[in-house]
Each structure stands twice: as structure tokens, then as C-alpha cells.
Design an enzyme around this catalytic site. Sequence first.
Site, short mmCIF file in Angstrom:
data_model
loop_
_atom_site.label_atom_id
_atom_site.label_comp_id
_atom_site.label_asym_id
_atom_site.label_seq_id
_atom_site.Cartn_x
_atom_site.Cartn_y
_atom_site.Cartn_z
N GLY A 7 35.82 31.67 58.34
CA GLY A 7 36.49 30.40 57.99
C GLY A 7 36.80 29.59 59.23
N LEU A 9 35.65 26.92 60.59
CA LEU A 9 35.59 25.46 60.65
C LEU A 9 36.79 24.80 59.97
CD1 LEU A 9 31.77 24.93 59.97
CD2 LEU A 9 32.96 25.29 62.15
N GLY A 10 37.77 25.61 59.56
CA GLY A 10 38.96 25.08 58.90
C GLY A 10 40.00 24.61 59.90
N GLN A 11 41.21 24.37 59.38
CA GLN A 11 42.27 23.78 60.23
C GLN A 11 42.63 24.69 61.40
OE1 GLN A 11 46.15 23.15 58.47
NE2 GLN A 11 46.77 21.76 60.09
N ASP A 33 31.34 30.39 59.05
CA ASP A 33 31.93 29.71 57.88
C ASP A 33 30.88 29.69 56.78
OD1 ASP A 33 33.42 27.76 56.13
OD2 ASP A 33 34.68 27.61 57.91
N ASP A 52 29.41 33.94 54.00
CA ASP A 52 30.28 33.86 52.83
C ASP A 52 31.04 35.18 52.79
OD1 ASP A 52 31.41 34.03 50.31
OD2 ASP A 52 29.69 33.15 49.28
N TYR A 141 47.98 31.55 45.13
CA TYR A 141 47.84 31.69 46.59
C TYR A 141 48.86 32.70 47.12
CZ TYR A 141 48.03 30.06 51.51
OH TYR A 141 48.02 29.96 52.88
N LYS A 145 48.49 36.29 48.98
CA LYS A 145 49.05 36.49 50.33
C LYS A 145 49.88 37.77 50.38
CE LYS A 145 46.97 33.60 52.53
NZ LYS A 145 46.10 34.00 53.62
P1 NAD Z 1 41.31 25.79 55.76
O1 NAD Z 1 41.28 25.55 54.30
O2 NAD Z 1 41.48 24.65 56.67
O3 NAD Z 1 40.01 26.57 56.22
C1 NAD Z 1 39.50 27.65 55.48
C2 NAD Z 1 38.04 27.79 55.81
O4 NAD Z 1 37.52 28.84 54.99
C3 NAD Z 1 37.21 26.53 55.50
O5 NAD Z 1 36.50 26.13 56.65
C4 NAD Z 1 36.29 26.97 54.38
O6 NAD Z 1 34.98 26.41 54.48
C5 NAD Z 1 36.23 28.47 54.60
N1 NAD Z 1 35.83 29.20 53.39
C6 NAD Z 1 36.19 28.97 52.11
N2 NAD Z 1 35.56 29.86 51.31
C7 NAD Z 1 34.83 30.67 52.09
C8 NAD Z 1 33.97 31.76 51.84
N3 NAD Z 1 33.73 32.21 50.62
N4 NAD Z 1 33.37 32.36 52.91
C9 NAD Z 1 33.58 31.91 54.17
N5 NAD Z 1 34.37 30.86 54.46
C10 NAD Z 1 34.99 30.25 53.43
O7 NAD Z 1 42.44 26.91 56.03
P2 NAD Z 1 43.32 27.12 57.34
O8 NAD Z 1 44.46 26.19 57.24
O9 NAD Z 1 42.47 27.14 58.52
O10 NAD Z 1 43.89 28.57 57.02
C11 NAD Z 1 43.32 29.74 57.51
C12 NAD Z 1 44.16 30.91 57.09
O11 NAD Z 1 45.51 30.73 57.53
C13 NAD Z 1 44.26 31.12 55.58
O12 NAD Z 1 44.33 32.50 55.28
C14 NAD Z 1 45.59 30.48 55.21
O13 NAD Z 1 46.13 31.06 54.08
C15 NAD Z 1 46.40 30.80 56.44
N6 NAD Z 1 47.53 29.89 56.62
C16 NAD Z 1 47.31 28.58 56.92
C17 NAD Z 1 48.39 27.72 57.06
C18 NAD Z 1 48.23 26.27 57.39
O14 NAD Z 1 49.21 25.52 57.33
N7 NAD Z 1 47.03 25.81 57.75
C19 NAD Z 1 49.69 28.23 56.88
C20 NAD Z 1 49.87 29.55 56.54
C21 NAD Z 1 48.77 30.38 56.43
C1 AKB Z 2 49.71 25.64 52.28
O1 AKB Z 2 50.50 24.68 52.18
O2 AKB Z 2 49.09 26.14 51.34
C2 AKB Z 2 49.55 26.27 53.65
C3 AKB Z 2 50.52 27.39 53.82
C4 AKB Z 2 51.90 27.11 54.23
O3 AKB Z 2 50.19 28.52 53.58
N1 AKB Z 2 49.70 25.24 54.63
#
Ligand code: NAD
Ligand code: AKB
Length: 314
Positions: A7, A9-11, A33, A52, A141, A145
Site C-alpha cells: 500500500g 502509494l497511499g497517504q 501497491d 495485491d 474498519y 483494526k
Molecule cells: P491510504 O488509503 O492512503 O492508502 C492505502 C493504500 O493501500 C492505497 O495506495 C491503496 O491503493 C492500497 N491498497 C488498497 N487495496 C489494496 C490491495 N488489495 N492490495 C494492495 N494495496 C492495496 O491509507 P493510509 O492512510 O496510507 O493508511 C495506511 C495504514 O495506516 C492503514 O492500515 C490505515 O488503517 C493506517 N492508519 C492510517 C491513518 C491515517 O490517518 N492516514 C490513521 C490511522 C491508521
Molecule cells: C480514518 O479516519 O479512517 C483514518 C484513521 C484515523 O484511522 N485516518
Amino acid sequence: MNILVTGALGQIGSALVQHMRGIYGSNNIIASDLNSDGNQEVIHSGPFEKIDVTDGKKIAETVKSYNIDTVIHLASILSAVGEHKPNLAWDINMNGLFNVLEVARYNRCAVFVPSSIAAFGPQTPKDHTPQDTLQRPTTMYGVTKVSGEILCDYYYKKYKVDARGLRFPGLISHESQPGGGTTDYAVHIFYEALKNKGYNCYLREDTYMDMMYMPDAVDAIVKLMEANPERLIHRNAFNVTAMSFNPKQIANEIKKHIPEFEIQYEVDLIRQDIADSWPNSLDDSAAREQWDWSPKYDLASMTEDMLKHIRQKI
Ligand code: NAD
Ligand code: AKB
């Protein structure tokens, strides 16, 4: 050290991969990703694989071919999208994690798995939420978690897989857009403030949630993975936080830099319900004691830095 990031390419991945390539070398961080249409800087600054995470065989092949010793597992569906597509959230969040842990077990990899403030629910103490407390989340979600936290503990206890993790609050960043969560407003508000001098917020003005600026979040991941295991009593699912604020307070902070900025409210009941079920503020003393967690950014310094970066971008 060879690290696979799912994952990527995500945030979080967009910031973390670049941060870790700076520390450990570009070729040692293998980004992956589902597709290759996201952050092109991540794809072109080092190795990239399409993976995937529901395909355990592909994860295993990649781990073997790059001689991976650590997997940072970020692929996930977030809270707001998860309430619209609960089956998809269960499939990706649970089966993806199970596949990663199985591959780690057979290939002796360490694993980082982020949890979230979403692992708590309405019955959890809302203020200074303790490290060890009641966890009965009411979103799909959140269910994935808290289940993920327990699964990581299980793999450590049963198979000695070095699985570590953090309960992140809402993360604020400028490298890429957030992926469909409830805390996303705290990123969108900066783009709208600079582009339109106004923001229509989907949460009530008094909705407190914990937040953190991305430089502190990526630093926390690296610090936890490098921490002395003998000091880790919890190991997995550490509460971490940097600030707690509500929409009115972040709007007032932005106003100090853009006096014409105005916030309005049009509440989305699904996301408001989710936010109301989460803590107002976490107690992160276990992380501070066990691996010296200490964030650098507060609301004022984060706001100033976000505005500077997004101004340059747009
Ligand atoms: P995001 O949604 O920005 O990125 C998730 C990435 O996963 C995307 O690039 C998507 O293409 C990829 N993805 C989706 N399905 C997939 C699959 N089947 N196989 C491979 N890749 C796949 O999420 P994020 O914000 O980068 O979060 C990453 C992790 O951190 C997650 O577990 C999230 O729960 C956790 N998290 C994030 C935040 C936040 O505020 N960003 C807060 C708490 C926890
Ligand atoms: C969301 O809002 O789903 C995420 C998180 C806090 O897990 N940013």
C-alpha cells in the site's frame, strides 16, 4: 536491510517510502501497491512491484526474490470507505494482514502493522484513553483494526514473528491525499483554505479527535522498528498522539495565516457517527516510556508547515 512496503502509494506510504529511502538507501526499500497509477515519485525513485495483498503467493514470491527481512504493511481500506463497503474492508484488511503474517512467519521477517484510534469504541474512556482499555469499535474498519492488533499479538506469541505496531490518530500530510477516512477533513481544509478561502466541513465544530503531522508519524514507524525489543512490554498497538483539536480550532489556527478564511458546517451523519465513537485524546505514555516517543509538531507548527508546502504545490 531489505524492506517491503505494501500500500506504498497511499497517504502514509508516499511519505514513508521517501523517508526510508533517504535512511536505508533507495534500492533497499521495495514499494508495492495494487496499481501503479499513484505517486510517481515513489514508483520511480526505487524498486516498485504491483502486489495485491489478498494474493499471498505474490507477497511470498516478492519477499523471496528481494530477500526481504521487514514488511511494512500499509495496504488497507479506511473508515469512511469501509462503512460503505464493509465486505471489501474485511477482505483486504483481514485477509491481507493474514497473508503478510503467514509470509513473515515462514521467511522470518519483522512486520509493522498500523492500527488506529478506530480500534476504540463508544464505551472506551474518551479522554486520555489508556493504552490498555475496553475496545468494542462500532465500524467495520475498527473491527478489522482491533482484530489485527490481536492477530499480531498471536503471531508473536505463537510463532515469534516480530510484529510491531502503533495506534495512529488522524494523519495530516501534503505528499498525497488521504484515502477515505473520517479524519480527512484536517487535510482537505488546507487545500480549500488556500484555493477558495473557505471550507465546508462534514463534522460538527466541537468534534475533538487526536491528530499527528506526517513527519512525526514516519519517524515513529522507524523508531519503533529500531527499538530495543527488551524494552518493549507492549510491542504491538502503542497509543501515539501529537495533538487533539476540533474543526473550529484548526480553522482558527488557519485564520491566523489567512484572515479571510471562513469555515462552514454541513454534517455528514455517517462520518459524524464514526468520529463520535472515537476518543477525544489518547494517553501515549507507554510509547514514551518504552521507546522514547516524542512528537515534534503541535497544531501551530503543523499548520504553518502545511500551508507553506501546499502553497508551493498549488
Ligand atoms: P491510504 O488509503 O492512503 O492508502 C492505502 C493504500 O493501500 C492505497 O495506495 C491503496 O491503493 C492500497 N491498497 C488498497 N487495496 C489494496 C490491495 N488489495 N492490495 C494492495 N494495496 C492495496 O491509507 P493510509 O492512510 O496510507 O493508511 C495506511 C495504514 O495506516 C492503514 O492500515 C490505515 O488503517 C493506517 N492508519 C492510517 C491513518 C491515517 O490517518 N492516514 C490513521 C490511522 C491508521
Ligand atoms: C480514518 O479516519 O479512517 C483514518 C484513521 C484515523 O484511522 N485516518
